[in-house]
Design an enzyme around this catalytic site. Structure first.
Site, PDB file in Angstrom:
ATOM      1  N   PRO A   2       0.819  -1.422   0.017  1.00 54.53           N
ATOM      2  CA  PRO A   2      -0.121  -0.193   0.217  1.00 54.53           C
ATOM      3  C   PRO A   2       0.933   1.145   0.202  1.00 54.53           C
ATOM      4  O   PRO A   2       1.794   1.462   0.784  1.00 54.53           O
ATOM      5  CB  PRO A   2      -0.746  -0.130   1.866  1.00 54.53           C
ATOM      6  CG  PRO A   2      -0.844  -1.668   1.690  1.00 54.53           C
ATOM      7  CD  PRO A   2       0.754  -2.072   1.101  1.00 54.53           C
ATOM      8  N   GLU A   3       0.608   1.811  -0.694  1.00 58.51           N
ATOM      9  CA  GLU A   3       1.329   3.473  -0.659  1.00 58.51           C
ATOM     10  C   GLU A   3       0.638   4.453  -0.594  1.00 58.51           C
ATOM     11  O   GLU A   3      -0.402   4.082  -0.031  1.00 58.51           O
ATOM     12  CB  GLU A   3       2.012   3.707  -2.734  1.00 58.51           C
ATOM     13  CG  GLU A   3       2.497   2.299  -3.379  1.00 58.51           C
ATOM     14  CD  GLU A   3       2.865   2.380  -4.614  1.00 58.51           C
ATOM     15  OE1 GLU A   3       2.828   4.337  -4.830  1.00 58.51           O
ATOM     16  OE2 GLU A   3       3.236   1.502  -4.813  1.00 58.51           O
ATOM     17  N   LYS A  58       3.281   6.842   4.607  1.00 59.38           N
ATOM     18  CA  LYS A  58       2.669   5.132   4.555  1.00 59.38           C
ATOM     19  C   LYS A  58       2.657   5.177   6.213  1.00 59.38           C
ATOM     20  O   LYS A  58       1.975   3.869   5.946  1.00 59.38           O
ATOM     21  CB  LYS A  58       3.802   4.568   3.719  1.00 59.38           C
ATOM     22  CG  LYS A  58       3.894   4.361   2.634  1.00 59.38           C
ATOM     23  CD  LYS A  58       4.778   3.497   1.643  1.00 59.38           C
ATOM     24  CE  LYS A  58       5.386   3.715   1.013  1.00 59.38           C
ATOM     25  NZ  LYS A  58       6.437   3.295  -0.228  1.00 59.38           N
ATOM     26  N   ARG A 262      14.423  -3.208  -8.306  1.00 60.50           N
ATOM     27  CA  ARG A 262      12.347  -3.540  -8.322  1.00 60.50           C
ATOM     28  C   ARG A 262      12.310  -3.457  -9.935  1.00 60.50           C
ATOM     29  O   ARG A 262      13.135  -2.991 -10.937  1.00 60.50           O
ATOM     30  CB  ARG A 262      12.295  -2.302  -7.634  1.00 60.50           C
ATOM     31  CG  ARG A 262      12.686  -1.576  -6.540  1.00 60.50           C
ATOM     32  CD  ARG A 262      12.174  -2.624  -5.273  1.00 60.50           C
ATOM     33  NE  ARG A 262      10.316  -2.746  -5.182  1.00 60.50           N
ATOM     34  CZ  ARG A 262       9.865  -1.685  -4.170  1.00 60.50           C
ATOM     35  NH1 ARG A 262      10.575  -0.909  -3.643  1.00 60.50           N
ATOM     36  NH2 ARG A 262       9.114  -1.921  -4.808  1.00 60.50           N
TER      37      ARG A 262
END
Length: 275
Positions: A2-3, A58, A262
């Protein structure tokens, strides 16, 4: 993970569900999630009233008056509210029983989520220690400060945006979107960016994260908000998860590569690598 838009959407849901509720009991099944004193966590939370639910980057901030419960969802964390009986689920790890008979449950398949119970007076120091950057709003995210930090660093821009020091809240999904919108290759050294690119990165960060909040976050894996609903931002993603599809701007096929370890989605025509 979750950002910021997903965490903000969870925050809004929690505030709707539990604002003003008194915590009467806490059950913790995975002690390692609590990063402050366990005994204090277990003994202090009962009797506390949830006065508000805030957010910084966050992190969720459950305001209990003089104390704040700081919650980070990490990769897979989510909150669920059960009005009566709580079903068995091996991924339910923290149970907050409320005075109205309902139970707020923290679910986390990966068990990476964290909780810190701290005095409200220590909150600024908590985030300063983590070098958390400003919120992505015009009032707090200053272009000149952003520019100075970038031009003094050799870090590739994508990992730099992800480390939370420049601006709070960006993760892998929204960084790819911001870099595409700003026409910047993710492997570009921060110090090699020109002023026009830096301004585009600044402005697109604000715009795209605001859009993510408006759309209730992105459901691309398991994310659900506190009301159990999916977000819709995934329908507006231009590059993330779009490998092989035409770039919405130029028609070139989107490609996926690795930057800073990433998975990264780019348009090779719009986001040219510097020689």
């Amino acid at each position: 993970m979750p950002e910021l838009p997903e965490v903000e959407t969870v925050r809004r849901g929690l505030e709707t569900l539990v604002l003003g509720q008194e915590i009467v009991a806490v059950t913790l099944k995975v002690p390692k999630m609590v990063k402050t004193d366990l005994e204090t966590f277990a003994l202090t939370l009962p009797g506390q009233i949830i006065q508000s639910v805030g957010r910084r980057g966050k992190y969720l901030l459950i305001d209990l008056g003089q104390l704040v419960l700081v919650s980070h969802l990490r990769m897979e964390g989510k909150y669920l509210l059960f009005p009566d009986e709580v079903p068995d689920n091996k991924h339910f790890h923290v149970f907050f029983e409320l005075k109205n008979g309902s139970t707020l449950v923290y679910q986390d398949v990966r068990k990476f989520g964290t909780f810190d119970l701290i005095a409200k007076s220590q909150l600024s120091a908590f985030f300063a220690k983590r070098k958390l950057g400003p919120e992505p709003k015009k009032e707090t995210f200053k272009l000149k400060t952003f520019e100075a930090a970038l031009l003094s660093s050799q870090k590739p821009i994508k990992p730099h945006l992800l480390d939370q020091t420049l601006v709070a809240g960006l993760g892998n999904i929204y960084v790819d979107e911001v870099l595409w919108a700003a026409k910047v290759h993710p492997g570009t050294a921060s110090s090699r960016l020109n002023k026009a690119e830096i301004k585009r990165l600044h402005d697109e960060t604000i715009r795209i994260l605001a859009l993510g909040i408006e759309k209730g976050g992105s459901t691309v894996r398991t994310y659900r908000n506190a009301l159990g609903a999916d977000g819709t931002m995934q329908d507006y993603l231009q590059v993330y998860g779009q490998t092989g599809k035409p770039c919405p701007r130029c028609g070139q096929a989107i490609v996926k590569l690795k930057v800073g370890g990433r998975g990264t989605h780019i348009c090779p025509k719009c986001q040219k690598k510097r020689p």
